[in-house]
Design a protein around this motif. Structure first.
Motif, PDB file in Angstrom:
ATOM      1  N   THR A   1      -5.390   6.771  -5.528  1.00  0.00           N
ATOM      2  CA  THR A   1      -5.449   5.897  -4.359  1.00  0.00           C
ATOM      3  C   THR A   1      -4.846   4.526  -4.634  1.00  0.00           C
ATOM      4  OG1 THR A   1      -7.388   7.046  -3.530  1.00  0.00           O
ATOM      5  CG2 THR A   1      -7.022   4.818  -2.701  1.00  0.00           C
ATOM      6  N   ILE A   2      -3.976   4.099  -3.705  1.00  0.00           N
ATOM      7  CA  ILE A   2      -3.419   2.754  -3.712  1.00  0.00           C
ATOM      8  C   ILE A   2      -4.226   1.902  -2.734  1.00  0.00           C
ATOM      9  CG2 ILE A   2      -1.385   1.333  -3.293  1.00  0.00           C
ATOM     10  CD1 ILE A   2       0.285   3.937  -3.703  1.00  0.00           C
ATOM     11  N   CYS A   3      -4.415   2.416  -1.510  1.00  0.00           N
ATOM     12  CA  CYS A   3      -5.202   1.757  -0.474  1.00  0.00           C
ATOM     13  C   CYS A   3      -5.947   2.816   0.325  1.00  0.00           C
ATOM     14  CB  CYS A   3      -4.314   0.978   0.500  1.00  0.00           C
ATOM     15  SG  CYS A   3      -3.463  -0.434  -0.223  1.00  0.00           S
TER      16      CYS A   3
ATOM     17  N   ARG B   1      -8.875  -2.224  -2.849  1.00  0.00           N
ATOM     18  CA  ARG B   1      -8.034  -1.213  -2.201  1.00  0.00           C
ATOM     19  C   ARG B   1      -8.572  -0.773  -0.852  1.00  0.00           C
ATOM     20  NH1 ARG B   1      -7.947   3.102  -6.828  1.00  0.00           N
ATOM     21  NH2 ARG B   1     -10.072   2.311  -6.995  1.00  0.00           N
TER      22      ARG B   1
ATOM     23  N   CYS C   1       0.814  -1.223   0.000  1.00  0.00           N
ATOM     24  CA  CYS C   1       0.000   0.000   0.000  1.00  0.00           C
ATOM     25  C   CYS C   1       0.842   1.265   0.000  1.00  0.00           C
ATOM     26  CB  CYS C   1      -0.909   0.040   1.229  1.00  0.00           C
ATOM     27  SG  CYS C   1      -2.246  -1.146   1.187  1.00  0.00           S
TER      28      CYS C   1
END
Length: 120
Positions: free
Chosen positions: A110-112, A87, A51
């Motif tokens: 957004t990644i996570c 995610r 993340c």
């Protein structure tokens, strides 16, 4: 000549030791990026490397994230993350945490997204 050889070996060994210690410190730092301690988790917790890549995550205030029928909305970017999106993660400390490209800058993708568990 022997004195110079000893000096050279000593300097080489010292340089090698410094390089090894520096590498170990960097490897340890790359394994986890720590969330700021909270009342719920005073010792903090580690963001998964997938993340954050060691710098992409940060705690964000509840006011930065809203909910719509289609998912979580990142207010700064307008990005909508579906509730069932892979995610979306459970937040260990009950706070919102946003992990985005560009070292956590608000303009990132957004990644996570760590969200508090739903209240009953």
């Amino acid at each position: 000549m022997r004195h110079r050889d000893r000096q050279s070996r000593f300097l080489l060994a010292g340089s090698l030791a410094i390089a090894i210690v520096t590498s170990l410190i960097c490897i340890g730092a790359a394994l986890a990026h720590e969330a700021t301690p909270t009342a719920a988790l005073p010792q903090g917790w580690s963001y998964p490397f997938a993340c954050c890549a060691n710098y992409d995550c940060k705690e964000v205030p509840q006011s930065s994230i809203s909910e719509r029928p289609e998912g979580y909305v990142i207010k700064d970017t307008g990005e909508v993350i579906a509730y069932r999106d892979k995610r979306v993660k459970d937040s260990p400390d009950g706070e919102y945490h946003w992990c985005a490209h560009q070292a956590g800058l608000d303009a990132g993708k957004t990644i996570c997204l760590f969200v508090p568990p739903p209240s009953y």
